[in-house]
Design a protein around this motif. Structure first.
Motif, short mmCIF file in Angstrom:
data_model
loop_
_atom_site.label_atom_id
_atom_site.label_comp_id
_atom_site.label_asym_id
_atom_site.label_seq_id
_atom_site.Cartn_x
_atom_site.Cartn_y
_atom_site.Cartn_z
N GLU A 1 0.84 -1.20 0.00
CA GLU A 1 0.00 0.00 0.00
C GLU A 1 0.87 1.24 0.00
OE1 GLU A 1 -2.40 0.29 3.55
OE2 GLU A 1 -0.65 0.50 4.84
N SER A 2 0.24 2.32 -0.46
CA SER A 2 0.82 3.64 -0.33
C SER A 2 -0.34 4.61 -0.14
CB SER A 2 1.65 4.02 -1.56
OG SER A 2 2.41 5.20 -1.30
N ARG A 3 0.00 5.85 0.10
CA ARG A 3 -1.02 6.88 0.31
C ARG A 3 -0.46 8.19 -0.21
NH1 ARG A 3 -5.08 6.66 3.55
NH2 ARG A 3 -4.21 4.89 4.63
N THR B 1 1.59 -12.90 -13.36
CA THR B 1 0.32 -13.39 -13.93
C THR B 1 -0.85 -12.51 -13.52
OG1 THR B 1 0.05 -14.92 -12.06
CG2 THR B 1 1.12 -15.78 -14.05
N LYS B 2 -0.64 -11.63 -12.56
CA LYS B 2 -1.70 -10.73 -12.10
C LYS B 2 -1.07 -9.50 -11.46
CE LYS B 2 -5.89 -9.59 -10.51
NZ LYS B 2 -6.93 -9.12 -11.38
N VAL B 3 -1.56 -8.34 -11.86
CA VAL B 3 -1.22 -7.08 -11.19
C VAL B 3 -2.51 -6.28 -11.13
CG1 VAL B 3 0.13 -4.95 -11.21
CG2 VAL B 3 1.13 -7.05 -12.13
N SER B 4 -2.88 -5.83 -9.94
CA SER B 4 -4.07 -4.98 -9.83
C SER B 4 -3.79 -3.86 -8.83
CB SER B 4 -5.30 -5.78 -9.40
OG SER B 4 -5.13 -6.32 -8.11
N LEU B 5 -4.45 -2.74 -9.08
CA LEU B 5 -4.36 -1.59 -8.18
C LEU B 5 -5.76 -1.12 -7.88
CD1 LEU B 5 -1.53 -1.16 -10.05
CD2 LEU B 5 -1.35 0.49 -8.22
N ASP B 6 -6.00 -0.79 -6.63
CA ASP B 6 -7.28 -0.24 -6.20
C ASP B 6 -7.01 1.06 -5.45
OD1 ASP B 6 -9.13 -2.32 -7.06
OD2 ASP B 6 -8.12 -3.57 -5.59
N PHE B 7 -7.96 1.96 -5.59
CA PHE B 7 -7.84 3.28 -4.97
C PHE B 7 -9.05 3.54 -4.10
CE2 PHE B 7 -5.79 3.33 -9.11
CZ PHE B 7 -4.51 3.70 -8.76
N GLU B 8 -8.80 4.03 -2.90
CA GLU B 8 -9.89 4.42 -2.00
C GLU B 8 -9.72 5.90 -1.69
OE1 GLU B 8 -11.26 3.73 2.60
OE2 GLU B 8 -10.17 2.11 1.60
N LEU B 9 -10.70 6.68 -2.11
CA LEU B 9 -10.68 8.11 -1.80
C LEU B 9 -11.07 8.30 -0.34
CD1 LEU B 9 -12.34 9.60 -5.00
CD2 LEU B 9 -9.92 9.20 -4.53
N GLN B 10 -10.31 9.07 0.39
CA GLN B 10 -10.56 9.30 1.81
C GLN B 10 -10.77 10.80 2.03
OE1 GLN B 10 -7.16 7.11 3.45
NE2 GLN B 10 -8.51 5.33 3.64
N SER C 1 -7.00 12.37 1.01
CA SER C 1 -5.96 11.45 0.58
C SER C 1 -6.54 10.31 -0.25
CB SER C 1 -5.20 10.90 1.80
OG SER C 1 -6.04 10.12 2.60
N VAL C 2 -5.64 9.65 -0.94
CA VAL C 2 -5.99 8.47 -1.72
C VAL C 2 -5.17 7.32 -1.16
CG1 VAL C 2 -6.07 7.39 -4.00
CG2 VAL C 2 -6.41 9.87 -3.78
N HIS C 3 -5.86 6.25 -0.75
CA HIS C 3 -5.20 5.03 -0.31
C HIS C 3 -5.04 4.13 -1.53
CE1 HIS C 3 -5.10 0.89 1.36
NE2 HIS C 3 -4.19 1.47 2.11
N ILE C 4 -3.83 3.67 -1.77
CA ILE C 4 -3.50 2.86 -2.94
C ILE C 4 -3.17 1.45 -2.47
CG2 ILE C 4 -1.90 2.59 -4.88
CD1 ILE C 4 -1.33 5.71 -4.36
N ALA D 1 2.20 4.33 -8.68
CA ALA D 1 0.83 4.84 -8.76
C ALA D 1 0.71 6.15 -7.98
CB ALA D 1 -0.16 3.81 -8.23
N ALA D 2 1.33 6.21 -6.80
CA ALA D 2 1.31 7.45 -6.01
C ALA D 2 2.05 8.57 -6.76
CB ALA D 2 1.94 7.22 -4.64
N LEU D 3 3.16 8.24 -7.37
CA LEU D 3 3.90 9.24 -8.14
C LEU D 3 3.10 9.74 -9.34
CD1 LEU D 3 7.46 7.64 -8.02
CD2 LEU D 3 6.75 9.79 -6.94
N ALA D 4 2.36 8.85 -9.97
CA ALA D 4 1.53 9.25 -11.11
C ALA D 4 0.42 10.20 -10.66
CB ALA D 4 0.95 8.02 -11.81
#
Length: 166
Positions: A31-33, A82-91, A96-99, A122-125
């Motif tokens: 995770e990142s934020r 075989t799998k990469v996924s990212l989810d974002f939660e707006l807080q 902030s955005v939880h990644i 993702a946080a840098l983007a």
């Protein structure tokens, strides 16, 4: 003290030979934020940033970064993810955005660095997409939450924190 694994006989950096390891299912979550001003957060929430869909760009950036981890981190093995996924939660309460990043494969070495790289990039983007409105955004913490496979088997941050506290 255990022997160092990433140095050769002359003390030079060397990528570990994983040829003899068994292929196992392995996965990792990290995770990142990123925290930002109320104005930048409102624009992100409304999809109104001038550069476009911030989270769509961040998702693609994180996936791409996971696939390129071995090019960024010198001693990482190139992996067939075989799998990469990212989810974002707006807080909204903290602007902030939880990644959350998840990586998976069947292989001889773990995917922790790929998950951490995906969350970080993702946080840098997000930063890049929103910096015109708020150059004072803050990224972090970025950390590994969980991994499965390998010698340790299943590891979770909560378990590590509890063990270290004892």
């Amino acid at each position: 003290m255990s022997e160092l694994t990433h140095l050769n006989q002359r003390g030079e950096a060397s990528m570990v030979d994983v040829t003899g390891k068994d292929i196992q299912d392995r996965d990792a979550r990290a995770e990142s934020r990123i925290s930002m001003s109320a104005e930048a957060f409102a624009l992100l929430s409304q999809g109104a940033h001038k550069k476009g869909d911030v989270l769509a760009v961040a998702r693609i950036a994180g996936i791409q970064a996971a696939k390129k981890t071995a090019e960024l981190i010198p001693l990482c093995h190139p992996l067939m993810l075989t799998k990469v996924s990212l989810d974002f939660e707006l807080q909204p309460q903290s602007h902030s955005v939880h990644i959350s990043a998840y990586c998976r494969l069947a292989g001889r070495t773990g995917v922790e660095m790929e998950a951490l790289t995906a969350a970080s990039v993702a946080a840098l983007a997000i930063y890049d997409m929103c910096k015109a409105v708020d150059p004072a955004m803050v990224i972090g913490p970025t950390r590994l939450l969980e991994k499965r496979g390998g010698k340790r088997g299943h590891w979770q941050l909560a378990q590590a924190t509890e063990t270290e506290a004892e």
